[in-house]
Design a protein around this motif. Structure first.
Motif, PDB file in Angstrom:
ATOM      1  N   ARG A   1       0.830  -1.209   0.000  1.00  0.00           N
ATOM      2  CA  ARG A   1       0.000   0.000   0.000  1.00  0.00           C
ATOM      3  C   ARG A   1       0.867   1.263   0.000  1.00  0.00           C
ATOM      4  N   ALA A   2       1.941   1.221   0.776  1.00  0.00           N
ATOM      5  CA  ALA A   2       2.844   2.374   0.818  1.00  0.00           C
ATOM      6  C   ALA A   2       3.544   2.574  -0.526  1.00  0.00           C
ATOM      7  N   LEU A   3       4.013   1.474  -1.128  1.00  0.00           N
ATOM      8  CA  LEU A   3       4.708   1.558  -2.409  1.00  0.00           C
ATOM      9  C   LEU A   3       3.772   2.036  -3.511  1.00  0.00           C
ATOM     10  N   ALA A   4       2.523   1.577  -3.489  1.00  0.00           N
ATOM     11  CA  ALA A   4       1.553   1.992  -4.504  1.00  0.00           C
ATOM     12  C   ALA A   4       1.339   3.505  -4.473  1.00  0.00           C
ATOM     13  N   LYS A   5       1.265   4.080  -3.286  1.00  0.00           N
ATOM     14  CA  LYS A   5       1.076   5.528  -3.163  1.00  0.00           C
ATOM     15  C   LYS A   5       2.287   6.292  -3.691  1.00  0.00           C
ATOM     16  N   VAL A   6       3.476   5.745  -3.457  1.00  0.00           N
ATOM     17  CA  VAL A   6       4.691   6.385  -3.961  1.00  0.00           C
ATOM     18  C   VAL A   6       4.726   6.332  -5.494  1.00  0.00           C
ATOM     19  N   LEU A   7       4.319   5.213  -6.072  1.00  0.00           N
ATOM     20  CA  LEU A   7       4.306   5.085  -7.535  1.00  0.00           C
ATOM     21  C   LEU A   7       3.303   6.046  -8.163  1.00  0.00           C
ATOM     22  N   GLU A   8       2.203   6.293  -7.490  1.00  0.00           N
ATOM     23  CA  GLU A   8       1.248   7.297  -7.987  1.00  0.00           C
ATOM     24  C   GLU A   8       1.913   8.672  -8.058  1.00  0.00           C
ATOM     25  N   LYS A   9       2.771   8.973  -7.087  1.00  0.00           N
ATOM     26  CA  LYS A   9       3.488  10.254  -7.093  1.00  0.00           C
ATOM     27  C   LYS A   9       4.524  10.310  -8.211  1.00  0.00           C
ATOM     28  N   VAL A  10       5.130   9.156  -8.523  1.00  0.00           N
ATOM     29  CA  VAL A  10       6.053   9.095  -9.658  1.00  0.00           C
ATOM     30  C   VAL A  10       5.306   9.423 -10.943  1.00  0.00           C
ATOM     31  N   GLU A  11       4.130   8.830 -11.121  1.00  0.00           N
ATOM     32  CA  GLU A  11       3.327   9.055 -12.329  1.00  0.00           C
ATOM     33  C   GLU A  11       2.945  10.521 -12.472  1.00  0.00           C
ATOM     34  N   LYS A  12       2.670  11.175 -11.360  1.00  0.00           N
ATOM     35  CA  LYS A  12       2.262  12.583 -11.391  1.00  0.00           C
ATOM     36  C   LYS A  12       3.451  13.541 -11.519  1.00  0.00           C
ATOM     37  N   GLY A  13       4.668  12.998 -11.447  1.00  0.00           N
ATOM     38  CA  GLY A  13       5.846  13.840 -11.560  1.00  0.00           C
ATOM     39  C   GLY A  13       6.319  14.426 -10.247  1.00  0.00           C
ATOM     40  N   HIS A  14       5.717  14.009  -9.128  1.00  0.00           N
ATOM     41  CA  HIS A  14       6.105  14.542  -7.822  1.00  0.00           C
ATOM     42  C   HIS A  14       7.387  13.901  -7.300  1.00  0.00           C
ATOM     43  N   ILE A  15       7.682  12.675  -7.753  1.00  0.00           N
ATOM     44  CA  ILE A  15       8.928  11.992  -7.384  1.00  0.00           C
ATOM     45  C   ILE A  15       9.597  11.538  -8.688  1.00  0.00           C
ATOM     46  N   PRO A  16      10.470  12.339  -9.251  1.00  0.00           N
ATOM     47  CA  PRO A  16      11.071  11.976 -10.545  1.00  0.00           C
ATOM     48  C   PRO A  16      12.153  10.904 -10.461  1.00  0.00           C
ATOM     49  N   ARG A  17      12.754  10.702  -9.271  1.00  0.00           N
ATOM     50  CA  ARG A  17      13.816   9.699  -9.119  1.00  0.00           C
ATOM     51  C   ARG A  17      13.489   8.836  -7.907  1.00  0.00           C
ATOM     52  N   LEU A  18      13.324   7.539  -8.141  1.00  0.00           N
ATOM     53  CA  LEU A  18      12.935   6.635  -7.052  1.00  0.00           C
ATOM     54  C   LEU A  18      13.797   5.379  -7.077  1.00  0.00           C
ATOM     55  N   ILE A  19      14.302   4.992  -5.907  1.00  0.00           N
ATOM     56  CA  ILE A  19      15.022   3.731  -5.714  1.00  0.00           C
ATOM     57  C   ILE A  19      14.244   2.893  -4.707  1.00  0.00           C
ATOM     58  N   VAL A  20      13.960   1.639  -5.064  1.00  0.00           N
ATOM     59  CA  VAL A  20      13.219   0.734  -4.180  1.00  0.00           C
ATOM     60  C   VAL A  20      14.061  -0.514  -3.931  1.00  0.00           C
ATOM     61  N   CYS A  21      14.318  -0.817  -2.661  1.00  0.00           N
ATOM     62  CA  CYS A  21      15.043  -2.034  -2.286  1.00  0.00           C
ATOM     63  C   CYS A  21      14.149  -2.853  -1.361  1.00  0.00           C
ATOM     64  N   MET A  22      13.846  -4.088  -1.777  1.00  0.00           N
ATOM     65  CA  MET A  22      12.995  -4.989  -1.005  1.00  0.00           C
ATOM     66  C   MET A  22      13.496  -6.413  -1.155  1.00  0.00           C
ATOM     67  N   PRO A  23      13.162  -7.293  -0.226  1.00  0.00           N
ATOM     68  CA  PRO A  23      13.571  -8.700  -0.342  1.00  0.00           C
ATOM     69  C   PRO A  23      12.887  -9.382  -1.534  1.00  0.00           C
ATOM     70  N   PRO A  24      13.429 -10.517  -1.979  1.00  0.00           N
ATOM     71  CA  PRO A  24      12.799 -11.263  -3.072  1.00  0.00           C
ATOM     72  C   PRO A  24      11.435 -11.808  -2.665  1.00  0.00           C
ATOM     73  N   ARG A  25      10.565 -11.972  -3.645  1.00  0.00           N
ATOM     74  CA  ARG A  25       9.233 -12.552  -3.484  1.00  0.00           C
ATOM     75  C   ARG A  25       8.335 -11.719  -2.570  1.00  0.00           C
ATOM     76  N   HIS A  26       8.566 -10.416  -2.549  1.00  0.00           N
ATOM     77  CA  HIS A  26       7.748  -9.531  -1.722  1.00  0.00           C
ATOM     78  C   HIS A  26       6.872  -8.592  -2.554  1.00  0.00           C
ATOM     79  N   GLY A  27       6.757  -8.869  -3.856  1.00  0.00           N
ATOM     80  CA  GLY A  27       5.794  -8.157  -4.686  1.00  0.00           C
ATOM     81  C   GLY A  27       6.309  -6.939  -5.410  1.00  0.00           C
ATOM     82  N   LYS A  28       7.612  -6.667  -5.346  1.00  0.00           N
ATOM     83  CA  LYS A  28       8.108  -5.441  -5.971  1.00  0.00           C
ATOM     84  C   LYS A  28       8.038  -5.496  -7.491  1.00  0.00           C
TER      85      LYS A  28
END
Length: 329
Positions: free
Chosen positions: A60-87
């Protein structure tokens, strides 16, 4: 003019259809709803409360951040998560179709460690765009004739989604949004200085030069295999390639399996990221099998927080005035 339904079953069908249409409209703005709507439960695909995608707090948190990427509010994003966690499901398979549906004029570039894997993602994205769920959400979306290959999807409106492997040519193709998913395949590749240098050259001289505008978005999602990997070069002040001005542009979301201090989700130290699927016993077993690999794969620390020779719990702290006289500093 509406006609009175003949029986309650017809009324129920109309109510269900209206609810489904309402949900489809909401999916245009709400990315997580889009993910769940396009992954219906095969046992009962008409039940809107059911989905194959079982979301947790980090989704849910990641989805909200991606919405901000789409809107141009976060132009550079790095996501680090464990394997098999839905990223990859969220970012590489569902985010790209959602972007294309919302704006079919957009040009999107997806890249990963090799061409075959990139084309697999291309095929997945195309399959999602062909589902009746996707078409209900974005009824005006359409493919350009002959424009739906595994490596390149073209929309009827003129947009394009390109899927390439690391080092692949994207000359002449610009990107409004770029998604880079695991540019390094595994630990063996990460140990190669030549490969890390090739990746850096391709990233800086090819991929980053494809951004359409200064506000174009780029999302990097990867496992931290090595201190000198792409994320290390972009964000680690100790890395020779580090540039403070460039590093300040990136928002970093680091979600380790076991929460550490200042966790982005507000977890207590040691709390599991997705306990509903991977409980503490499972995670502890993974850590015992390969402590160093666990540190990279699950904690996003290429170098373990506790070393092989010097363990954190064995390190004692002293005031300077209490140090032995013959100690060399």
């Amino acid at each position: 003019m509406l006609t009175k339904p003949k029986d309650t079953s017809e009324l129920d069908r109309r109510i269900a259809a209206a609810k489904r249409q309402k949900m489809a409209i909401e999916c245009r703005e709400d990315f997580l709803k889009f993910v769940k709507f396009t992954m219906p439960d095969p046992e009962d695909p008409d039940d809107l409360s059911l989905s194959l995608f079982k979301d947790a707090k980090h989704h849910r948190a990641l989805a909200k951040v991606l919405e901000k990427v789409e809107k141009g509010h976060i132009p550079r994003l790095i996501v680090c998560m464990p394997p098999r966690h839905g990223k990859s499901e969220l970012i590489s398979r569902r985010f790209i179709p959602w972007l294309a549906g919302r704006d079919p004029y957009k040009n999107i570039i997806f890249a990963t460690y090799n061409e075959d894997f990139a084309q697999d993602f291309g095929a997945d994205c195309r399959s999602i765009m062909e589902t009746p769920q996707f078409m209900q959400i974005f009824p005006r979306f359409g493919f350009r004739k002959g424009g739906a290959s595994k490596s390149r999807i073209q929309t009827a409106s003129g947009g394009m989604q390109v899927f390439v492997g690391r080092g692949g040519s994207i000359t002449g193709r610009g990107g409004d949004i770029v998604v880079l998913d695991d540019p390094i395949k595994d630990a063996l590749e990460a140990q190669s200085p030549a490969l890390r240098e090739q990746l850096w050259t391709w990233f800086t001289q090819v991929l980053m030069t494809r951004l359409m505008t200064s506000t174009a978005g780029i999302v990097i999602v990867q496992t931290r295999w090595h201190e000198d990997d792409l994320i290390g070069r972009l964000t680690d002040p100790m890395n020779p390639h580090f540039n403070e001005q460039e590093a300040s542009k990136w928002k970093i979301i680091n979600l380790p399996a076991f929460a550490e201090d200042n966790d982005p989700l507000g977890r207590k130290r040691g709390e599991i990221l997705w306990e509903e699927r991977f409980d503490k016993e499972f995670m502890e077993a993974q850590r015992r099998l390969d402590p160093r690999g666990f540190s990279a794969l699950y904690q996003q620390r290429p170098t373990a927080e506790d070393g092989d020779l010097f363990q954190r719990e064995n390190i004692l702290y002293y005031d300077r005035k209490d140090l032995p006289q013959n100690l060399r500093i």
